[in-house]
Scaffold this active site. Structure first.
Site, PDB file in Angstrom:
ATOM      1  N   GLU A   1      -4.251  -9.561   3.351  1.00 40.60           N
ATOM      2  CA  GLU A   1      -4.871  -9.300   4.654  1.00 40.60           C
ATOM      3  C   GLU A   1      -6.024 -10.177   5.121  1.00 40.60           C
ATOM      4  OE1 GLU A   1      -2.794  -5.269   3.974  1.00 40.60           O
ATOM      5  OE2 GLU A   1      -3.519  -6.788   2.868  1.00 40.60           O
TER       6      GLU A   1
ATOM      7  N   GLU B   1       0.931  -1.378  -0.013  1.00 46.48           N
ATOM      8  CA  GLU B   1       0.197  -0.119  -0.070  1.00 46.48           C
ATOM      9  C   GLU B   1       0.716   1.207   0.028  1.00 46.48           C
ATOM     10  OE1 GLU B   1      -3.867  -0.557   2.246  1.00 46.48           O
ATOM     11  OE2 GLU B   1      -2.213  -1.728   3.491  1.00 46.48           O
TER      12      GLU B   1
END
Length: 279
Positions: A157, A137
């Protein structure tokens, strides 16, 4: 390039660890002649995992570089030879026991990604290895991404019952909706050449040449008119919507409170497969 140099003036929370380098708990900073600041995610023993202090520390570093009057470009990389960042420190997530703390943590992360995107300084990522979760990210938030031929990107995740809050927002504009879905739903990992092909990376270079190649382009940028570069960044990013951060924060706060997330984190820490129940 000359050796890194740094202003040795004292700064709260910092101490000198080597000539030309200062260290926070999760980061280190060095300056190079020519207006380039090098920020290293500095926890190599944990594959540069991002602890809870990482997020405010990175904002603090950027604040300093933006106001020092000499930095024109920032390069972000990982310490050591294995990882840019393997993502958030899962053990620290387990410490977030109440809803308010979980929401505050999500907001802290989003504020930091926004600080990278909104910085008037161009920020280049030099991805030297694993870039997973928050590491992937952060690369998406940077302006230009250089990758070692060894780099691997992913957003895993879902394996611990979460979603990448910033990645689901920026992924569609960086790599497209379907690639974002594949990376988020299946935790698909992509190598450097695939990342180059889908637009996550702009240049892939031999591992040994990663930082020199990134610094060469950083120096080219630093030699251009800083106001023109800052204005160019602002205009390119003009379509970025900050309102979506609130929606992502709310959704993640609810998700972090589910039994599946608690099970995913426990399973990760226990080094066993999770047993998700969909609740």
């Amino acid at each position: 390039m000359s050796d890194p140099v740094v202003d040795e003036a004292p700064h709260a929370g910092l101490h000198a660890v080597a000539r030309g380098q200062r260290r926070w708990s999760n980061l280190s900073l060095a300056h190079r002649d020519g207006g380039v600041g090098i920020v290293r995610i500095d926890a190599p023993g944990k594959r540069n995992a991002m602890g809870r202090q990482f997020w405010p520390e990175l904002r603090s570093v950027l604040d300093e570089l933006e106001s020092d009057g000499k930095t024109r470009v920032v390069v972000v990389t990982g310490a050591g030879d294995e990882a840019f960042s393997a993502g958030g420190d899962i053990a620290s997530f387990a410490e977030l026991t109440d809803l308010a703390a979980k929401r505050a943590f999500q907001r802290d992360c989003m504020r930091t990604f926004a600080a990278v995107e909104e910085s008037p300084l161009p920020i280049l990522a030099a991805v030297n290895g694993w870039a997973l979760g928050g590491g992937c990210e952060l690369a998406m938030a940077c302006d230009v991404v250089f990758a070692s031929e060894r780099a691997v990107f992913g957003m895993p995740e879902a394996a611990v019952g979460l979603v990448p809050g910033f990645g689901v927002l920026r992924g569609p504009s960086v790599v497209g909706r379907q690639w974002t879905k594949l990376m988020v739903f299946a935790a698909e990992r992509v190598d450097a050449q695939t990342a180059l092909r889908i637009g996550l990376v702009q240049k892939v270079v031999p591992h040994a040449d990663l930082l020199p190649a990134t610094l060469r382009v950083a120096q080219q940028i630093a030699e251009n008119a800083p106001l023109a570069v800052a204005t160019g960044k602002e205009l390119v990013n003009r379509g970025v919507d900050r309102g979506e951060f609130d929606h992502s924060t709310d959704a993640l706060t609810v998700l972090q409170s589910t039994q599946d997330t608690a099970e995913g984190i426990r399973a990760f820490l226990d080094k066993r497969p999770p047993r998700f129940q969909g609740r």
